[in-house]
Motif scaffolding. Structure first.
Motif, PDB file in Angstrom:
ATOM      1  N   LEU A  80     -37.824  30.811 -95.451  1.00 12.10           N
ATOM      2  CA  LEU A  80     -36.618  30.094 -95.055  1.00 12.10           C
ATOM      3  C   LEU A  80     -36.891  29.106 -93.920  1.00 12.10           C
ATOM      4  O   LEU A  80     -37.729  29.354 -93.046  1.00 12.10           O
ATOM      5  CB  LEU A  80     -35.535  31.074 -94.601  1.00 12.10           C
ATOM      6  CG  LEU A  80     -35.091  32.130 -95.614  1.00 12.10           C
ATOM      7  CD1 LEU A  80     -33.921  32.922 -95.063  1.00 12.10           C
ATOM      8  CD2 LEU A  80     -34.741  31.493 -96.955  1.00 12.10           C
ATOM      9  N   HIS A  81     -36.159  28.007 -93.960  1.00  4.17           N
ATOM     10  CA  HIS A  81     -36.213  27.035 -92.860  1.00  4.17           C
ATOM     11  C   HIS A  81     -34.845  27.043 -92.191  1.00  4.17           C
ATOM     12  O   HIS A  81     -33.808  26.976 -92.854  1.00  4.17           O
ATOM     13  CB  HIS A  81     -36.533  25.636 -93.381  1.00  4.17           C
ATOM     14  CG  HIS A  81     -36.833  24.658 -92.289  1.00  4.17           C
ATOM     15  ND1 HIS A  81     -35.857  23.877 -91.689  1.00  4.17           N
ATOM     16  CD2 HIS A  81     -37.993  24.343 -91.661  1.00  4.17           C
ATOM     17  CE1 HIS A  81     -36.416  23.119 -90.764  1.00  4.17           C
ATOM     18  NE2 HIS A  81     -37.708  23.385 -90.724  1.00  4.17           N
ATOM     19  N   LEU A  82     -34.852  27.132 -90.861  1.00  5.31           N
ATOM     20  CA  LEU A  82     -33.619  27.254 -90.101  1.00  5.31           C
ATOM     21  C   LEU A  82     -33.400  26.043 -89.208  1.00  5.31           C
ATOM     22  O   LEU A  82     -34.337  25.558 -88.565  1.00  5.31           O
ATOM     23  CB  LEU A  82     -33.647  28.502 -89.211  1.00  5.31           C
ATOM     24  CG  LEU A  82     -34.087  29.826 -89.852  1.00  5.31           C
ATOM     25  CD1 LEU A  82     -33.978  30.952 -88.833  1.00  5.31           C
ATOM     26  CD2 LEU A  82     -33.287  30.135 -91.099  1.00  5.31           C
TER      27      LEU A  82
ATOM     28  N   GLU B 239     -51.528  28.466 -99.256  1.00  3.02           N
ATOM     29  CA  GLU B 239     -51.659  27.742-100.520  1.00  3.02           C
ATOM     30  C   GLU B 239     -50.426  26.897-100.807  1.00  3.02           C
ATOM     31  O   GLU B 239     -50.533  25.838-101.424  1.00  3.02           O
ATOM     32  CB  GLU B 239     -51.891  28.745-101.653  1.00  3.02           C
ATOM     33  CG  GLU B 239     -53.205  29.514-101.508  1.00  3.02           C
ATOM     34  CD  GLU B 239     -53.331  30.650-102.503  1.00  3.02           C
ATOM     35  OE1 GLU B 239     -52.365  30.876-103.270  1.00  3.02           O
ATOM     36  OE2 GLU B 239     -54.387  31.313-102.517  1.00  3.02           O
ATOM     37  N   ASP B 240     -49.257  27.349-100.377  1.00  2.00           N
ATOM     38  CA  ASP B 240     -48.020  26.609-100.577  1.00  2.00           C
ATOM     39  C   ASP B 240     -47.966  25.448 -99.586  1.00  2.00           C
ATOM     40  O   ASP B 240     -48.045  25.659 -98.373  1.00  2.00           O
ATOM     41  CB  ASP B 240     -46.827  27.536-100.358  1.00  2.00           C
ATOM     42  CG  ASP B 240     -45.493  26.891-100.717  1.00  2.00           C
ATOM     43  OD1 ASP B 240     -45.382  25.651-100.601  1.00  2.00           O
ATOM     44  OD2 ASP B 240     -44.560  27.615-101.100  1.00  2.00           O
ATOM     45  N   PRO B 241     -47.822  24.214-100.054  1.00  2.70           N
ATOM     46  CA  PRO B 241     -47.799  23.058 -99.153  1.00  2.70           C
ATOM     47  C   PRO B 241     -46.728  23.153 -98.061  1.00  2.70           C
ATOM     48  O   PRO B 241     -46.936  22.658 -96.947  1.00  2.70           O
ATOM     49  CB  PRO B 241     -47.520  21.882-100.094  1.00  2.70           C
ATOM     50  CG  PRO B 241     -48.036  22.333-101.416  1.00  2.70           C
ATOM     51  CD  PRO B 241     -47.768  23.795-101.470  1.00  2.70           C
ATOM     52  N   VAL B 242     -45.590  23.796 -98.353  1.00  3.84           N
ATOM     53  CA  VAL B 242     -44.526  23.918 -97.356  1.00  3.84           C
ATOM     54  C   VAL B 242     -45.012  24.713 -96.143  1.00  3.84           C
ATOM     55  O   VAL B 242     -44.648  24.411 -95.000  1.00  3.84           O
ATOM     56  CB  VAL B 242     -43.280  24.590 -97.962  1.00  3.84           C
ATOM     57  CG1 VAL B 242     -42.241  24.875 -96.884  1.00  3.84           C
ATOM     58  CG2 VAL B 242     -42.680  23.711 -99.044  1.00  3.84           C
TER      59      VAL B 242
ATOM     60  N   ALA C 259     -36.975  26.400 -97.923  1.00  7.53           N
ATOM     61  CA  ALA C 259     -37.578  25.059 -97.911  1.00  7.53           C
ATOM     62  C   ALA C 259     -38.438  24.895 -99.155  1.00  7.53           C
ATOM     63  O   ALA C 259     -39.292  25.727 -99.445  1.00  7.53           O
ATOM     64  CB  ALA C 259     -38.432  24.888 -96.657  1.00  7.53           C
ATOM     65  N   VAL C 260     -38.202  23.818 -99.904  1.00  6.66           N
ATOM     66  CA  VAL C 260     -38.885  23.651-101.189  1.00  6.66           C
ATOM     67  C   VAL C 260     -39.984  22.601-101.151  1.00  6.66           C
ATOM     68  O   VAL C 260     -40.759  22.493-102.094  1.00  6.66           O
ATOM     69  CB  VAL C 260     -37.870  23.296-102.299  1.00  6.66           C
ATOM     70  CG1 VAL C 260     -36.891  24.437-102.502  1.00  6.66           C
ATOM     71  CG2 VAL C 260     -37.115  22.010-101.968  1.00  6.66           C
ATOM     72  N   SER C 261     -40.051  21.811-100.077  1.00  7.87           N
ATOM     73  CA  SER C 261     -41.075  20.774-100.010  1.00  7.87           C
ATOM     74  C   SER C 261     -41.311  20.366 -98.564  1.00  7.87           C
ATOM     75  O   SER C 261     -40.495  20.642 -97.678  1.00  7.87           O
ATOM     76  CB  SER C 261     -40.656  19.542-100.822  1.00  7.87           C
ATOM     77  OG  SER C 261     -39.552  18.900-100.190  1.00  7.87           O
ATOM     78  N   LYS C 262     -42.421  19.681 -98.327  1.00  6.84           N
ATOM     79  CA  LYS C 262     -42.699  19.137 -96.996  1.00  6.84           C
ATOM     80  C   LYS C 262     -41.617  18.138 -96.598  1.00  6.84           C
ATOM     81  O   LYS C 262     -41.239  18.050 -95.427  1.00  6.84           O
ATOM     82  CB  LYS C 262     -44.065  18.446 -96.988  1.00  6.84           C
ATOM     83  CG  LYS C 262     -45.261  19.372 -97.140  1.00  6.84           C
ATOM     84  CD  LYS C 262     -46.548  18.558 -97.082  1.00  6.84           C
ATOM     85  CE  LYS C 262     -47.780  19.436 -97.230  1.00  6.84           C
ATOM     86  NZ  LYS C 262     -49.031  18.631 -97.168  1.00  6.84           N
TER      87      LYS C 262
END
Length: 420
Positions: free
Chosen positions: A83-85, A163-166, A32-35
């Protein structure tokens, strides 16, 4: 047995005569690269659960599941490290228990084929009426979380820690990004997801593998190049504690803590971390439960959990507002006890046995077996039951000390209620 259907799409058979059902899990996985990506994938999962061209609404889907002898079906989303599943899960009665011979598992796979590859679409966009309904439902669910103060506090803690917004948002996204999505961009992203995500299919049950393989091969997946991804999320340790406080009209306050905890999944300290967490706050025998909740009566609940794929240890407590510092001090004392190696031999033995008993119970779960098979594929590592138990039994007090010393408190979040 594992089979590659096409490049980037794998099938894992778990043959078992233990259960009266067959289960299928089909997972789409990507970094996942972004919200916005998280929101897109969650809304897509919801759309595909309730409609398709052949089954345009939930009633039509329910009717088909009833026709398949009461099969169950659902979608879900979750996060594994970076990873987003997106998961499709289905369970059907094993053919052996039907009065008339029928390839029910094959029919279930055909049902998944319809839902995944023939979504309810008009003019290159998800059906607007269904899309709007699912979008509103998801936003309503996200807004309802603020009423569950324990979940709300943990969500705010993670927002402050990562710290990562995702990673600051839950695996199902945030309402701002969900509200901004359109039916057309969701469908466009879904085409990318279908073409590029790694796909992991896991099956459990008593079935003829050649028949199932033939049915799976009919799924319209195209070859894809699965790039190398970093499964574990890591962030640099902070040099000092950062404290956040929010006040609401509550009877029970929440004090949640986040510790930097650099333990690799199935790495050197993985099993020691499992034992440490059970000793610290992850069981009814733990230091937090025994000393903070029971003996000192300072908490309504006090527990710990850790995520090795994001290298963080969480502590959650429900307390009286004026007991915050006492609770914080006592929690840190329990950690210091473990760092010092002050662990009774019998307690350590009991903790290990409890972990092994819980593990054995999970092995009797068909659903758990499929989840673990998916995780084994994502991590490219596999551990047998005997290896897992032996690793737990081998954990020493010195191992617990070494792991406990890795935990560094970095963020606290205090949801302050009324002073009693």
């Amino acid at each position: 047995m594992q089979v590659q259907i096409v490049p980037g799409v794998t099938l894992d058979f778990i043959a078992s005569k233990q259960f009266k059902t067959s289960r299928i899990n089909l997972t789409f996985a990507t970094a996942a690269v972004s919200k916005k990506t998280v929101a897109l994938r969650t809304l897509i999962a919801n759309m595909l659960e309730v409609s398709s061209q052949k089954y345009p609404n939930q009633k039509a889907i329910s009717d088909q599941l009833a026709f398949l002898y009461g099969a169950t079906f659902g979608t879900s989303v979750n996060r594994r490290g970076n990873l987003h599943l997106v998961n499709f899960e289905m369970r059907v009665v094993n053919d052996h228990y039907l009065k008339e011979k029928q390839q029910l598992l094959t029919e279930a796979i055909n049902f998944l084929q319809e839902l995944i590859f023939n979504p309810l679409v008009t003019n290159q966009a998800f059906d607007q009426t269904m899309f709007t309904l699912q979008q509103k439902n998801l936003i309503a669910y996200l807004e309802s979380i603020k009423d569950d103060k324990q979940a709300y506090a943990l969500q705010k803690l993670q927002q402050a820690y990562f710290e990562d917004p995702v990673h600051q948002v839950p695996p199902y996204g945030d309402k701002e990004n969900l509200a901004a999505l359109t039916a057309a961009e969701c469908y466009a992203y879904y085409q990318e997801m279908l073409a590029h995500d790694e796909v992991i299919i896991t099956l459990s049950g008593d079935f003829a593998s050649d028949e199932v393989l033939a049915a799976i091969a009919q799924l319209k997946f195209t070859p894809r190049t699965v790039g190398k991804y970093q499964l574990t999320y890591k962030q640099t340790a902070r040099n000092k504690l950062v404290a956040y406080e929010e006040q609401q009209d509550l009877n029970q306050s929440k004090l949640d803590l986040a510790y930097h905890f650099p333990v690799e999944y199935r790495g050197k300290y993985h099993y020691a971390a499992l034992v440490f967490n059970a000793l610290f706050g992850g069981s009814a025998l733990s230091k937090l439960f025994t000393n903070v909740r029971e003996k000192a009566s300072l908490a309504y609940y006090a527990n710990s959990s850790f995520d090795s794929l994001r290298q963080v240890l969480f502590v959650q407590t429900g307390i009286q507002a004026d007991k915050k510092q006492q609770v914080l001090d006592l929690i840190e004392q329990q950690l210091a006890v473990l760092v010092a190696g002050d662990v009774e031999a019998q307690l350590l033995a009991n903790i290990k046995q409890e972990l092994i008993t819980d593990y054995e119970i999970r092995q009797d779960s068909q659903a758990t077996a499929l989840i673990q098979a998916t995780m084994d594929q994502l991590s490219q590592s596999k551990v047998t039951a005997s290896e897992w138990k032996a690793a737990i039994m081998a954990v020493s007090v010195a191992d617990v000390q070494a792991v406990a010393a890795l935990a560094k408190l970095e963020v606290s979040y205090f949801l302050k209620g009324q002073i009693n």
